[in-house]
Write an enzyme that holds these catalytic residues in place. Sequence first.
Site, PDB file in Angstrom:
ATOM      1  N   ASN A 143      -2.533 -11.198  -1.634  1.00  0.00           N
ATOM      2  CA  ASN A 143      -3.521 -10.187  -2.033  1.00  0.00           C
ATOM      3  C   ASN A 143      -3.121  -8.764  -1.665  1.00  0.00           C
ATOM      4  OD1 ASN A 143      -6.524  -9.218  -2.376  1.00  0.00           O
ATOM      5  ND2 ASN A 143      -5.949  -8.718  -0.270  1.00  0.00           N
TER       6      ASN A 143
ATOM      7  N   VAL B 207      -2.872 -18.761   4.261  1.00  0.00           N
ATOM      8  CA  VAL B 207      -2.231 -17.483   4.578  1.00  0.00           C
ATOM      9  C   VAL B 207      -2.836 -16.435   3.647  1.00  0.00           C
ATOM     10  CG1 VAL B 207      -0.050 -16.207   4.557  1.00  0.00           C
ATOM     11  CG2 VAL B 207      -0.090 -18.610   5.287  1.00  0.00           C
TER      12      VAL B 207
ATOM     13  N   LYS C 104       0.520  -4.217 -11.620  1.00  0.00           N
ATOM     14  CA  LYS C 104      -0.501  -5.260 -11.825  1.00  0.00           C
ATOM     15  C   LYS C 104      -0.264  -5.979 -13.156  1.00  0.00           C
ATOM     16  CE  LYS C 104      -2.378  -5.027  -7.927  1.00  0.00           C
ATOM     17  NZ  LYS C 104      -2.685  -6.115  -6.994  1.00  0.00           N
TER      18      LYS C 104
ATOM     19  N   TYR D 298       0.963   1.870 -10.510  1.00  0.00           N
ATOM     20  CA  TYR D 298       0.094   0.785 -10.035  1.00  0.00           C
ATOM     21  C   TYR D 298      -0.246  -0.163 -11.186  1.00  0.00           C
ATOM     22  CZ  TYR D 298      -4.018  -1.746  -8.459  1.00  0.00           C
ATOM     23  OH  TYR D 298      -4.905  -2.751  -8.151  1.00  0.00           O
TER      24      TYR D 298
END
Length: 269
Positions: A92, A15, A161, A157
Site C-alpha cells: 500500500n 505484511v 498508478k 503519480y
Amino acid sequence: MNTAPAAPQHRPLAVVTGASTGIGYELAKCCAKQGFDLVVVAEESLITQAAHELRHLDVKVEAVQADLASVEGVEQLLAQIGDRPVEALLANAGRGLGERFFDQTFEDIRYVIDTNVLGTVKLVHAIGKRMHDRNHGRILITGSIAGIVPGGYHTVYNGTKAFLDNFSYGLREELTDSAVTLTCLMPGPTETEFFDRAHLQNTRVGVMSKDDPAQVAQSGFEAMMAGKAGVVTGWQNKLQAAAARLAPAGLLAKMHGKLAEPGSAQRTQ
Ligand SMILES: NC(=O)c1ccc[n+]([C@@H]2O[C@H](COP(=O)([O-])OP(=O)(O)OC[C@H]3O[C@@H](n4cnc5c(N)ncnc54)[C@H](OP(=O)(O)O)[C@@H]3O)[C@@H](O)[C@H]2O)c1
C-alpha cells in the site's frame, strides 16, 4: 490429566506497507481485527507509534522503518520477515507529487516512481513468489482510480498508478493456475495526509470533500479476503471510473488538470 504444554498460537501473518497513517493504517487495523499478526512498514519513525496502537487489538505487531523506494529498504523488510510464511501482503505504501512536471525536481519525481512502482514490484516479486511456490496467500495492491485518468498536474503519480492497476490485473491472470489471489484496491480521493505530502493543498482536489480512509480500507480488505480482482471504492468513484474508461484521454487530462492545477482551490469551476 493432560500436562503437555499448550501449543504455541500461530496466527497468520500479514505484511502491510505504508501502515503509519491513512489507508494503510486502517488496512492494518482490518487485518488485526481479523486475527492476523502484523509486520507494519513505513519510512518514518511514526510507524513505531502506529504499531503500539495496533497492539491494543491483541495481535503481535512488528514495526519496520524502511525506505521502500530502494531495493535495500525492501530487502531490510524481507530480512525482518525471514522464512515466515506471509498469508497476506498489502502493498500500500505510496506517495503523490503535485505541481507542474517542470517545476518538480528529478529527485522528487524519481522518489515517487521508486516508491510506487519499484518498491511495490520488488516486494510483490519476492513475497508473491514464495506464496506461489506454496500455492497459498493473498496480495492486495493499492492502485487508484487515478490510474485510469491521465493526470494533468499530477502526471507522474497518475502514471505510476496506471502501472500498478495494470500490473495487478496482468499478474492476477498469471496466477489463475494457483490458489494465490491478487486484488487491486482503487480508491478515489480519500481524507489522508497524502494531499499535504504531495503539495496539493492549494488545489481543488486538495480541498474537496473526500472518502473516509477506514471505509476505503474495509472495502479493500473485504475484496482481498473474497479474492476479488479489484475494487473501486464508493459509488461516485465507481461511476467516474466507468465514465473514464469510455472518455478520450485528452478530455480526462484536461478535467484532471482543473482539479489538480496549483492555485485551483480558489476557483469555482
Ligand atoms: N488519499 C487518496 O486520495 C488516495 C487515493 C487513491 C490511492 N491512494 C493510495 O493509497 C496509498 C496510501 O496513501 P494514503 O492516502 O493513506 O496516504 P498517507 O497517509 O500519506 O500514507 C502513505 C503511507 O505510505 C508510506 N510511505 C510513503 N513512501 C514510503 C517509502 N518510500 N517507504 C516506506 N513507506 C512509505 C508513508 O509512510 P512515511 O510517512 O513514513 O513515509 C505512509 O505510511 C498510497 O499508495 C496512495 O497512492 C490514496
